[in-house]
Design an enzyme around this catalytic site. Structure first.
Site, PDB file in Angstrom:
ATOM      1  CG  HIS A 137      -6.294  -2.253   2.771  1.00 54.04           C
ATOM      2  ND1 HIS A 137      -7.564  -2.082   2.269  1.00 54.04           N
ATOM      3  CD2 HIS A 137      -5.915  -3.505   2.415  1.00 54.04           C
ATOM      4  CE1 HIS A 137      -7.943  -3.193   1.650  1.00 54.04           C
ATOM      5  NE2 HIS A 137      -6.958  -4.067   1.718  1.00 54.04           N
ATOM      6  NE  ARG A 138      -7.111  -3.235  -1.741  1.00 54.64           N
ATOM      7  CZ  ARG A 138      -8.326  -3.354  -2.239  1.00 54.64           C
ATOM      8  NH1 ARG A 138      -8.690  -2.566  -3.234  1.00 54.64           N
ATOM      9  NH2 ARG A 138      -9.174  -4.246  -1.773  1.00 54.64           N
TER      10      ARG A 138
ATOM     11  CD  GLU B   4      -2.921  -5.652   1.785  1.00 53.63           C
ATOM     12  OE1 GLU B   4      -3.351  -6.717   1.335  1.00 53.63           O
ATOM     13  OE2 GLU B   4      -3.206  -4.541   1.256  1.00 53.63           O
TER      14      GLU B   4
ATOM     15  CG  ASP C 149      -3.571  -6.399  -2.859  1.00 52.46           C
ATOM     16  OD1 ASP C 149      -3.825  -7.213  -1.963  1.00 52.46           O
ATOM     17  OD2 ASP C 149      -4.031  -5.233  -2.882  1.00 52.46           O
TER      18      ASP C 149
ATOM     19  CG  HIS D 140      -7.181  -5.519  -5.010  1.00 51.71           C
ATOM     20  ND1 HIS D 140      -8.434  -5.804  -5.517  1.00 51.71           N
ATOM     21  CD2 HIS D 140      -7.137  -6.098  -3.787  1.00 51.71           C
ATOM     22  CE1 HIS D 140      -9.114  -6.523  -4.635  1.00 51.71           C
ATOM     23  NE2 HIS D 140      -8.346  -6.709  -3.575  1.00 51.71           N
TER      24      HIS D 140
ATOM     25  CD  GLU E  48      -4.288 -10.220  -0.255  1.00 49.44           C
ATOM     26  OE1 GLU E  48      -4.568  -9.084   0.157  1.00 49.44           O
ATOM     27  OE2 GLU E  48      -5.121 -10.995  -0.755  1.00 49.44           O
TER      28      GLU E  48
ATOM     29  CE  LYS F  86      -5.584  -9.251  -3.723  1.00 50.35           C
ATOM     30  NZ  LYS F  86      -6.450  -9.994  -2.814  1.00 50.35           N
TER      31      LYS F  86
ATOM     32  CG  ASP G  61      -9.303   1.262   3.382  1.00 57.01           C
ATOM     33  OD1 ASP G  61      -8.506   0.357   3.095  1.00 57.01           O
ATOM     34  OD2 ASP G  61     -10.542   1.149   3.277  1.00 57.01           O
TER      35      ASP G  61
END
Ligand code: G3P
Ligand code: MG
Length: 254
Positions: A20-21, A47, A49, A62, A121, A123, A242
């Protein structure tokens, strides 16, 4: 990278692990260092953003502002790429990461496109005459990444635009329990291959339904090994975490 395409990976029967990130717990989120950390930990993918800079570049960050994750201040959409690139995106996390920069999506595809699966992702909303969906479709085409990524978003307008511009791309319907109907209903009507529910929404009933609909199920964000194992046994296709190493460890023990 054992998988040639995202479809092959999601059909592998393995529970894929996406950082995640990058690897949020161990490195400054959404930086090349964080993506490398996920890779070193054995993650199948990452993943990240993306948002538009003032001059129409997709940058990996993010928040809508740079305040929390850089040494600067201001809205991402009001800063040019050159201005964003001057900011330190690592020192806020630890002195070891001083000098890390906000990457562009091009930077990430160049560095990791052949090593990791990527969940982008998206945004950003349209700003300054640029459309994030259009810029993303062009970036994906330029790097030949269309078979190796999942695009997800909470924003139905962006997802609709992407479906038109990338008719066969893997789209993930990102959602959480409190999503307003104005977002949920248009996304539901859009053809998509994957569901990206918040992890606490998933149980046996959910998986039965998703399988009947032929959706891949990729959950976020799971940092507890026992819950990861439970979700894996339920048959989710990917876990976004994470802490990739800890979750890989928990899954390997089963
Ligand atoms: O893509 C899953 C997850 O990243 C969505 O929430 O706020 O962490 O981007 P957020
Ligand atoms: Mg995200």
């Amino acid at each position: 990278m054992p998988y040639a395409t995202i479809t092959e990976a999601l059909n592998s029967g393995q529970t894929l692990v996406f950082g995640h990130r990058g690897a949020l717990a161990q490195a400054p989120m959404n930086t090349l260092a964080a993506f490398d950390c996920a890779l070193q930990q054995g993650a199948d993918g990452i993943e990240l953003d993306v948002q538009l800079s003032k001059d129409g570049h997709l940058v990996v960050i993010h928040d809508t502002t740079v305040d929390a994750t850089t040494d600067g201040r201001g809205h991402v959409a009001e800063l040019t790429l050159a201005e964003l690139k001057q900011l330190d995106a690592g020192a806020w996390f630890s002195a070891d990461y001083k000098g890390e920069r906000i990457p562009t999506l091009d930077d990430v595809f160049d560095a990791f496109g052949d090593k990791l699966l990527i969940n982008v992702e998206i945004k950003s909303s349209p700003a300054w005459g640029y459309r994030a969906d259009k810029v993303l479709a062009e970036c994906v085409r330029r790097h030949g990444m269309s078979e190796r990524l999942i695009v997800s978003s909470f924003d139905p307008a962006l997802m609709g635009g992407l479906r038109q511009m990338m008719p066969t791309a893997m789209l993930g319907f990102l959602y959480q329990p409190d999503m307003p109907a104005s977002h949920y209903l248009p996304l539901k009507r859009l053809w998509h291959q994957a569901r990206h529910p918040r992890q606490d929404m998933v149980d046996q009933g959910y998986m039965n339904w998703a399988r009947a609909q032929r959706y891949f199920v990729n959950v976020w964000t799971v940092n507890d090994g026992a819950r990861a194992l439970e979700l894996s046994r339920l048959g989710v296709n990917a876990i976004i975490t994470d802490e990739p190493a800890a979750i890989i460890g928990a899954l390997e023990k089963c």
